[in-house]
Design a protein around this motif. Structure first.
Motif, PDB file in Angstrom:
ATOM      1  N   LYS A 140       0.828  -1.204   0.000  1.00 57.24           N
ATOM      2  CA  LYS A 140       0.000   0.000   0.000  1.00 57.24           C
ATOM      3  C   LYS A 140       0.864   1.257   0.000  1.00 57.24           C
ATOM      4  CE  LYS A 140      -3.828   2.311   2.350  1.00 57.24           C
ATOM      5  NZ  LYS A 140      -4.817   2.253   3.456  1.00 57.24           N
ATOM      6  N   LYS A 141       1.974   1.240   0.739  1.00 56.91           N
ATOM      7  CA  LYS A 141       2.873   2.395   0.752  1.00 56.91           C
ATOM      8  C   LYS A 141       3.423   2.672  -0.640  1.00 56.91           C
ATOM      9  CE  LYS A 141       4.359   2.112   5.583  1.00 56.91           C
ATOM     10  NZ  LYS A 141       5.514   1.907   6.499  1.00 56.91           N
ATOM     11  N   PRO A 146       3.203   9.242  -4.193  1.00 56.10           N
ATOM     12  CA  PRO A 146       2.928  10.141  -5.329  1.00 56.10           C
ATOM     13  C   PRO A 146       3.747   9.816  -6.575  1.00 56.10           C
ATOM     14  CG  PRO A 146       3.107  11.408  -3.300  1.00 56.10           C
ATOM     15  CD  PRO A 146       3.513  10.000  -2.973  1.00 56.10           C
ATOM     16  N   PHE A 147       4.968   9.330  -6.393  1.00 54.80           N
ATOM     17  CA  PHE A 147       5.795   8.987  -7.546  1.00 54.80           C
ATOM     18  C   PHE A 147       5.212   7.800  -8.308  1.00 54.80           C
ATOM     19  CE2 PHE A 147       9.544   6.792  -9.445  1.00 54.80           C
ATOM     20  CZ  PHE A 147       9.881   7.790 -10.364  1.00 54.80           C
ATOM     21  N   SER A 148       4.653   6.827  -7.579  1.00 57.87           N
ATOM     22  CA  SER A 148       4.022   5.676  -8.221  1.00 57.87           C
ATOM     23  C   SER A 148       2.824   6.112  -9.058  1.00 57.87           C
ATOM     24  CB  SER A 148       3.571   4.650  -7.175  1.00 57.87           C
ATOM     25  OG  SER A 148       4.667   4.157  -6.446  1.00 57.87           O
ATOM     26  N   LYS A 149       2.015   7.014  -8.515  1.00 55.91           N
ATOM     27  CA  LYS A 149       0.862   7.506  -9.265  1.00 55.91           C
ATOM     28  C   LYS A 149       1.296   8.309 -10.487  1.00 55.91           C
ATOM     29  CE  LYS A 149      -1.179   9.322  -5.571  1.00 55.91           C
ATOM     30  NZ  LYS A 149      -2.230  10.003  -4.775  1.00 55.91           N
ATOM     31  N   TRP A 150       2.368   9.077 -10.338  1.00 53.76           N
ATOM     32  CA  TRP A 150       2.892   9.855 -11.462  1.00 53.76           C
ATOM     33  C   TRP A 150       3.355   8.931 -12.589  1.00 53.76           C
ATOM     34  CZ3 TRP A 150       7.824  10.182 -13.647  1.00 53.76           C
ATOM     35  CH2 TRP A 150       8.023  11.232 -14.550  1.00 53.76           C
ATOM     36  N   LEU A 151       4.032   7.840 -12.229  1.00 55.01           N
ATOM     37  CA  LEU A 151       4.491   6.889 -13.238  1.00 55.01           C
ATOM     38  C   LEU A 151       3.308   6.245 -13.968  1.00 55.01           C
ATOM     39  CD1 LEU A 151       7.457   4.989 -11.528  1.00 55.01           C
ATOM     40  CD2 LEU A 151       7.584   6.592 -13.445  1.00 55.01           C
TER      41      LEU A 151
END
Length: 250
Positions: A140-141, A146-151
């Motif tokens: 979940k972390k 935010p970087f994961s969502k950006w990718l």
């Protein structure tokens, strides 16, 4: 918050619209809309406790295809003046501001405290709470970073949504789903979470989803309710100003 005369507060979770197929999901969606039409007659507020969709991601100009009927019904109910609160689940955790801006429905990412008719409630989806489930908590972390969502935004929606839907249904670590059987109070992590909370503050009621298993468990003078799901059980919780009860929509 004090309830209006003869009014009630309703709680439901884990509809997972989108699975196992568009056709079968639509059948469940129509049943859920029928329930919403039934309760809007005496609802003072409606709480949706997460995983309304099996997958949800908001690009800047795109949301997942489908769900028009349920979104329209929620808009109708909210426009009529009935408050609706939405709690992000582990399957729709990439929700952004669409519900707030388009439907005027606030979105919460952590459990929230409420007082209705002098009764104290702690309400949330339930994923990642309590002891254990360490693999999911680590995952979940990663997914809420935010970087994961950006990718992920760099995937074309046709690819990104299809890939995410596959992971959502195939990977239990990502989904956070447990075996849908009662594990005993000592192994029900949300029960343990509630007990821990009671060490520092009194709550009359704990209401969560996530487990896909309808449960009513007394914890001393308090009551823990899991709202079940709208895949197998079609259950929900109802507060009438005095009693909180678990019910099934037939």
């Amino acid at each position: 918050m004090n309830l209006s005369k003869a009014k009630k507060i309703y709680f439901a979770s884990d509809q997972h619209f989108g699975i196992p197929s568009t056709e079968k999901s639509k059948i469940r969606e129509l049943k859920f809309i029928e329930w919403l039409d039934t309760i809007k007659k005496d609802a003072d507020a409606i709480f949706l406790l997460g995983d309304l969709f099996d997958f949800w991601f908001e690009y800047q100009k795109v949301i997942p295809k489908g769900y028009v009927r349920v979104l329209g019904k929620l808009a109708e109910i909210r426009d009529s003046g009935i408050p609706i609160m939405f709690f992000v689940g582990n399957h729709d955790l990439w929700m952004e501001d669409y519900f707030q801006t388009e439907l005027n429905i606030p979105v919460f990412r952590t459990p929230q405290q409420y007082t209705f008719q002098g009764k104290h409630f702690l309400i949330g989806h339930g994923d990642g709470l309590g002891p254990g489930d360490k693999g999911y908590k680590r995952m979940k972390k990663v997914f809420t970073n935010p970087f994961s969502k950006w990718l992920f935004r760099w995937f074309h929606p046709d690819l990104g949504v299809k890939f995410a839907q596959y992971l959502s249904t195939q990977n239990k670590l990502i989904s956070g789903d447990e075996d849908v059987i009662f594990l005993g109070e000592e192994n029900e992590w949300l029960v343990q979470y509630a007990k821990k909370k009671l060490e520092t503050k009194h709550f009359d009621f704990f209401i969560f989803g996530h487990r896909h298993l309808p449960m009513e468990i007394k914890i001393g003078e308090s009551l823990y309710i899991n709202t079940g799901d709208w895949i197998r059980h079609f259950t929900y919780a109802e507060f009438d100003g005095e009693q909180l009860s678990l019910k099934k929509f037939l």
